[in-house]
Design an enzyme around this catalytic site. Structure first.
Site, short mmCIF file in Angstrom:
data_model
loop_
_atom_site.label_atom_id
_atom_site.label_comp_id
_atom_site.label_asym_id
_atom_site.label_seq_id
_atom_site.Cartn_x
_atom_site.Cartn_y
_atom_site.Cartn_z
N GLU A 1 10.57 -18.38 18.35
CA GLU A 1 11.09 -17.80 17.11
C GLU A 1 10.82 -16.32 17.11
O GLU A 1 9.92 -15.85 17.81
CB GLU A 1 10.34 -18.41 15.91
N LYS B 1 9.20 -13.05 15.59
CA LYS B 1 8.00 -12.82 14.79
C LYS B 1 8.39 -11.80 13.72
O LYS B 1 8.59 -10.62 14.02
CB LYS B 1 6.87 -12.29 15.68
N ASP C 1 8.14 -9.31 10.70
CA ASP C 1 7.05 -8.39 10.39
C ASP C 1 7.00 -8.10 8.89
O ASP C 1 7.61 -7.15 8.40
CB ASP C 1 7.26 -7.09 11.19
N TYR D 1 8.89 -20.44 8.42
CA TYR D 1 8.74 -20.83 9.81
C TYR D 1 7.78 -21.99 10.03
O TYR D 1 7.50 -22.34 11.17
CB TYR D 1 8.30 -19.64 10.68
N LYS E 1 4.27 -9.66 21.87
CA LYS E 1 4.65 -8.53 21.02
C LYS E 1 5.38 -7.46 21.83
O LYS E 1 5.00 -7.16 22.96
CB LYS E 1 3.42 -7.96 20.33
N CYS F 1 0.38 33.35 9.39
CA CYS F 1 1.18 32.42 8.59
C CYS F 1 2.67 32.75 8.74
O CYS F 1 3.06 33.90 8.52
CB CYS F 1 0.76 32.52 7.12
N CYS G 1 4.00 34.12 5.19
CA CYS G 1 3.59 35.36 4.52
C CYS G 1 2.85 36.32 5.46
O CYS G 1 2.47 37.41 5.04
CB CYS G 1 2.72 35.04 3.31
N CYS H 1 -3.58 28.77 5.68
CA CYS H 1 -3.24 30.13 5.25
C CYS H 1 -4.06 30.41 4.00
O CYS H 1 -3.92 29.71 2.99
CB CYS H 1 -1.75 30.21 4.92
N CYS I 1 1.46 33.24 -0.99
CA CYS I 1 2.20 32.60 0.09
C CYS I 1 3.23 31.65 -0.55
O CYS I 1 2.87 30.75 -1.32
CB CYS I 1 1.20 31.83 0.95
S1 IVH Z 1 3.53 -19.26 13.05
C1 IVH Z 1 -1.28 -20.22 13.20
N1 IVH Z 1 5.84 -18.09 13.19
O1 IVH Z 1 2.48 -13.79 12.32
C2 IVH Z 1 -0.32 -19.18 12.90
N2 IVH Z 1 4.02 -16.84 12.36
O2 IVH Z 1 -0.27 -13.36 13.64
C3 IVH Z 1 1.04 -19.76 12.82
N3 IVH Z 1 4.62 -14.57 11.67
O3 IVH Z 1 0.28 -14.68 9.81
C4 IVH Z 1 2.00 -18.75 12.46
N4 IVH Z 1 6.76 -14.70 12.17
O4 IVH Z 1 2.57 -14.12 9.07
C5 IVH Z 1 4.54 -17.96 12.86
N5 IVH Z 1 7.97 -17.22 13.35
C6 IVH Z 1 6.70 -17.08 13.02
C7 IVH Z 1 6.19 -15.88 12.48
C8 IVH Z 1 4.84 -15.81 12.17
C9 IVH Z 1 5.80 -13.94 11.69
C10 IVH Z 1 3.36 -13.99 11.24
C11 IVH Z 1 2.60 -14.84 10.27
C12 IVH Z 1 1.21 -14.95 10.79
C13 IVH Z 1 1.17 -13.92 11.85
C14 IVH Z 1 0.31 -14.41 12.99
#
Ligand code: IVH
Length: 644
Positions: free
Chosen positions: A88, A90, A92, A200, A287, A381, A384, A399, A405
């Site tokens: 999936e 991740k 943010d 998720y 990441k 500066c 001035c 400055c 200034c």
């Molecule tokens: S599963 C046991 N799935 O990432 C943790 N987390 O560092 C299971 N996050 O706090 C998390 N997208 O807020 C999962 N597709 C995803 C996610 C996801 C973002 C975040 C989540 C979690 C952090 C983990």
């Protein structure tokens, strides 16, 4: 916790990784408070807290494919048979755990410290795509849906633009904006911020399916927003293919993503794999490294801020970076320039970090032509011409010509007219600039000599806004003395100090003539503030400004004790609760009495209102809500008694 990162996530992860390695090598030095041992905490005392039924852990993370393969090997060592992964994105944002009971949204908790979270249900209920009711024959009586609260990039950009106009701090990125918003105490503001959510994970005792994928699909069927970007992968090569697929495409999504989460699909296999103290062994996050772009350094400009600090800024050949065109990058200070050994026309690497404007992280020295000019910091500066100074132990050059200034003068005028000071509407940064460049204002006193006739001919102003500005300037003559003191912009004299000074020195003449000893004998005033006040009033130009403000009718003395109306709070029964910034609790008690009110320690149906500070006790808050008793902030209270 404060949503104001000072370094990028990547730098943070590198440091954490280094710490982990060091701790392994030198276990004797591991601190019990080490961030390697715990999930970071976002708990704040403003919210009621509840235990998570299932702890909210973090994910082990990596930036390398090799470690993704190591993860696969570890999984295969524990689990026999076929392994299927669900990949999936991740997302943010800010994680949220929402419990549903009998199909109704019961409670929404933030991650908190992993074991307990803040109850932000009221705010979460304002997010449109989060179901409040789930109706389907196969919905379990009780379950928990977890997901990520997100602020779309477009909403984030609008919000920051608005905040910039209002002179408020900008959010560094959509994640900080989302989690900052989730922690607001006023849910109507949350509703206006247009947050979104993607789910998720589904947790509970009787889940509809025995694998993660099936449960995700169910959530989707029940009306939860689930991103359709996930994929089922039969082996680790497919997983790596998924990661590569999204590496650049993720920039086209409406939300920020910082990686990919790889999860073992079978819940039984997940159970076998279990957890470490901090994270599940059945999942890992890959990441993405912050993207870098290589471009040419065209020149370096030096900007003088409103406080006189000089900041070098790199002007770059425009280049695409993580979805936006970058033309400028921050260089922070002189040390940074020398550390990078920056030369004109160098090819430089830029990266988006924790801050809003990208930064230069490296130089490609191999492509530097033989004779190139090293960038050096300026010594005068640029605005001035005054010789710059750098105080011992400080990173920035300043400055010192604060009186003449231009950006410093404009900064002082902007502070004077700002909402918390004289609150002059219609005069934003641009208009102030315009008035300054036309020579119509050179200092704060000049504002009171302006006439509509002078403003109307200026571009962008016209009759209506000109007369609004003049009216607002006129109205500022009602601003009380303590706020005028703050508006003057004396260094180190903030709102609280200004208020203290205004109680001790009831007129500005008393303050002008005060000796250092008298000043330091005042609460909150130490030698630094005292000498700043002294040097402000020693300057004949400032004295001249004060005298012109006086002639214009600005309040330069407090109301005398006798003229203070004693019945602004007549018959009011007021409960004080929480921690205050502008006065102490005792001072508030005295103020209530002074204005004819009564202070009471417990909330009852007789309570007129609650003077509520930060971290108000939960029982008082609950009682107040139950009885429908109004809560007033410090500012609202001080407005009633005319102090602000
Ligand atoms: S599963 C046991 N799935 O990432 C943790 N987390 O560092 C299971 N996050 O706090 C998390 N997208 O807020 C999962 N597709 C995803 C996610 C996801 C973002 C975040 C989540 C979690 C952090 C983990």
């Amino acid at each position: 916790v404060h949503n104001q990162p000072v370094i990028s996530d990547f730098e943070y992860d590198l440091l954490l990784n280094e710490l982990e390695t060091l701790e392994k090598q030198h276990p004797g030095f591991v601190s019990q408070q080490s961030p390697t041992l715990r999930v970071g905490s976002d708990l704040s005392r403003e919210f009621r807290q509840y235990d998570h039924k299932y702890p909210m852990l973090s994910l082990g993370n990596t930036y390398s494919f090799e470690e993704v393969r190591d993860f696969d090997n570890r999984v295969r060592k524990t689990v026999r048979g076929e392994i299927v992964y669900v990949c999936e994105l991740k997302f943010d944002g800010a994680s949220i755990s929402i419990s549903y009971l009998g199909g109704l949204l019961e409670k929404a908790l933030t991650r908190g410290d992993g074991s307990r979270g803040d109850d932000v249900s009221e705010n979460v209920r304002t997010i449109k795509n989060i179901p409040q009711v789930v109706e389907s024959p196969d919905v379990p009586a009780s379950f928990i849906a977890r997901g990520e609260i997100l602020m779309p990039r477009s909403v984030f950009n609008e919000l920051n633009e608005e905040r910039a106009k209002e002179g408020l701090n900008q959010f560094a990125n959509p994640r900080n904006a989302a989690s900052g918003t989730l922690k607001l105490l006023d849910s109507s503001i949350v509703a206006a911020r247009k947050l979104d959510c993607l789910f998720y994970s589904l947790l509970g005792d009787d889940l509809p399916d025995d694998n993660h994928h099936g449960n995700l699909q169910k959530m989707h069927e029940w009306g939860f927003p689930v991103s359709d970007s996930y994929r089922i992968c039969g082996n680790i090569d497919e997983v790596i293919g998924f990661i590569q697929f999204w590496e650049t495409r993720r920039n086209d999504l409406p939300f920020d993503t910082d990686g990919v989460v790889i999860k073992v699909n079978s819940l039984e296999q997940q159970k076998l794999l279990g957890f470490t103290a901090k994270s599940p062994r059945w999942a890992i996050a890959y990441k993405y490294k912050p993207e870098q772009a290589l471009t040419r350094l065209l020149s370096v400009s030096f900007q003088v801020g409103r406080t006189g600090a000089v900041t070098p800024v790199a002007n770059l050949e425009p280049v695409q970076l993580a979805g936006t065109t970058v033309k400028r990058a921050s260089l922070h200070n002189a040390d940074q320039i020398y550390l990078l050994d920056l030369h004109l026309n160098d090819m430089v690497y830029v990266e988006k970090g924790g801050e809003i404007i990208p930064k230069i992280v490296g130089v490609e020295k191999a492509s530097r032509p033989g004779k190139s000019v090293a960038i050096s910091f300026i010594d005068k500066c640029p605005e001035c011409g005054t010789e710059l100074v750098r105080n011992d132990g400080e990173a920035n050059h300043f400055c010192p010509n604060y009186l003449h200034c231009p950006p410093q003068i404009k900064g002082r005028i902007e502070h004077f007219i700002s909402r918390r000071a004289m609150d002059i509407e219609g005069l934003g940064e641009e208009t102030t600039d315009l008035l300054y460049s036309r020579g119509l204002i050179r200092n704060i006193a000049d504002l009171y000599d302006l006439s509509a006739d002078q403003l109307i001919p200026l571009e962008r102003l016209g009759e209506k806004s000109s007369s609004n500005i003049i009216r607002s300037i006129e109205e500022s003559k009602n601003v009380p003395y303590s706020r005028v003191l703050f508006a003057l912009g004396i260094r180190h004299v903030g709102e609280t100090v200004a208020r203290k000074i205004s109680t001790k020195f009831r007129s500005i003449d008393g303050l002008i003539n005060a000796e250092i000893e008298e000043l330091t004998a005042t609460e909150e005033i130490g030698p630094k503030i005292a000498s700043s006040i002294k040097s402000y009033f020693i300057d004949p130009e400032n004295i001249e400004i004060i005298s012109r403000l006086r002639n214009a009718g600005i309040h330069l003395r407090g109301e005398t004790e006798e003229t203070v109306s004693g019945d602004l709070l007549k018959d009011k029964i007021i409960v004080i609760s929480g921690v205050f910034r502008l006065h102490t609790r005792d001072e508030y008690k005295k103020l209530i009495e002074k204005y004819g009110g009564k202070n009471s320690s417990s909330v009852s149906s007789n309570t007129s209102f609650i003077l509520a500070g930060d971290n108000m006790g939960p029982s008082k808050r609950e009682k107040a809500v139950e009885l429908g008793i109004e809560m007033k902030s410090e500012e609202e209270f001080l407005k009633i008694i005319g102090e602000i």
